[in-house]
Design an enzyme around this catalytic site. Structure first.
Site, PDB file in Angstrom:
ATOM      1  N   ASP A  62      85.636  45.442 -47.580  1.00 49.31           N
ATOM      2  CA  ASP A  62      85.349  43.847 -46.695  1.00 49.31           C
ATOM      3  C   ASP A  62      84.226  44.221 -45.870  1.00 49.31           C
ATOM      4  OD1 ASP A  62      86.933  45.003 -45.056  1.00 49.31           O
ATOM      5  OD2 ASP A  62      88.153  43.155 -44.806  1.00 49.31           O
ATOM      6  N   TYR A  64      81.633  45.180 -42.539  1.00 51.48           N
ATOM      7  CA  TYR A  64      82.034  45.586 -41.248  1.00 51.48           C
ATOM      8  C   TYR A  64      82.361  44.523 -40.477  1.00 51.48           C
ATOM      9  CZ  TYR A  64      79.767  49.854 -42.656  1.00 51.48           C
ATOM     10  OH  TYR A  64      79.328  51.086 -43.355  1.00 51.48           O
ATOM     11  N   PHE A  75      78.689  48.758 -46.950  1.00 50.42           N
ATOM     12  CA  PHE A  75      78.519  50.034 -46.289  1.00 50.42           C
ATOM     13  C   PHE A  75      77.147  49.976 -45.510  1.00 50.42           C
ATOM     14  CE2 PHE A  75      81.559  51.116 -49.619  1.00 50.42           C
ATOM     15  CZ  PHE A  75      82.474  51.532 -49.017  1.00 50.42           C
ATOM     16  N   HIS A 184      88.706  55.587 -50.055  1.00 51.46           N
ATOM     17  CA  HIS A 184      87.704  54.959 -49.122  1.00 51.46           C
ATOM     18  C   HIS A 184      87.133  56.028 -48.189  1.00 51.46           C
ATOM     19  CE1 HIS A 184      86.041  52.101 -46.179  1.00 51.46           C
ATOM     20  NE2 HIS A 184      85.975  51.360 -47.426  1.00 51.46           N
TER      21      HIS A 184
END
Length: 228
Positions: A62, A64, A75, A184
């Site tokens: 999801d 930031y 990202f 991740h």
């Protein structure tokens, strides 16, 4: 709403009760909390990027959840914003994999221009609350996006980081497309196999093997044309 041509391609996923319920939830959440990214950036990953343009997909979890960070590309952060920990780790692997200096800007807009769909499993989040919009209706939408890419794009590479992203591997026709998975890049999981996974060079190797041009991953440190 998604931009053209996605609005037509995703028509069944957005013209339904679950999407209307998601919109109502977002309206209510915005009344009491900060929600990221801004409404005009929710669909930024799809803007000016048709399914047939896509060479690779980088799928995260999801957006930031800190102020000024999310701008609709997974990202990525706008120019001048401090790198979140996950992005620092991405750039560490980028340098190790490609032999390039880490960029000074965290804006990944160039990758989108190279045909990389920078997508999250959920497209919004409540400030300071990672995962807060999971299960609220975004997952069927991003499933539909992945299915469109699977059906329309020439052989592409799907880079799935983290368990939520990897759950969408079921939507991908492999071996027609290439699927690369890794933990991740967050500090909690990057040392469990993200570092050393070489996603950028492996992606390009798969594209070349499929007869497609590789992605120019190099970030020039002067990506100041944000939003253009």
């Amino acid at each position: 709403m998604p931009p053209p041509p996605w609005n037509q391609l995703l028509r069944n996923a957005i013209d339904c009760d679950s999407f209307r319920s998601l919109e109502s939830f977002l309206d209510l959440d915005r009344q009491t909390s900060n929600v990221f990214p801004s409404e005009d950036s929710i669909w930024a990953a799809l803007e000016d990027l048709g399914p047939s343009d896509i060479r690779a997909v980088i799928l995260g979890q999801d957006p930031y959840h800190g102020p000024g960070q999310a701008h609709g590309l997974s990202f990525s952060v706008p120019p001048g914003v401090k790198f979140p920990p996950s992005l620092r780790n991405i750039f560490r692997e980028y340098s190790s994999d490609l032999g390039l200096l880490a960029p000074t800007s965290g804006c990944l807009l160039k990758w989108k221009r190279e045909g990389v769909l920078m997508l999250n499993s959920c497209l919004t989040v409540r400030a300071g609350a990672p995962g807060s919009h999971a299960g609220r209706g975004w997952e069927p939408i991003t499933d539909a996006i992945m299915s469109v890419v699977n059906d329309v794009a020439d052989p592409a590479v799907f880079i799935l980081w983290g368990v939520p992203a990897q759950s969408k591997a079921r939507l991908i026709n492999s071996p027609r497309h290439t699927v690369l998975t890794a933990p991740h890049p967050s500090p909690l999981s990057a040392h469990r196999g993200y570092f050393g996974s070489k996603p950028f060079s492996k992606c390009n190797g798969a594209l070349v093997a499929a007869g497609r041009n590789p992605v120019d991953w190099e970030l020039t440190n002067n990506e100041v044309t944000f939003g253009k």
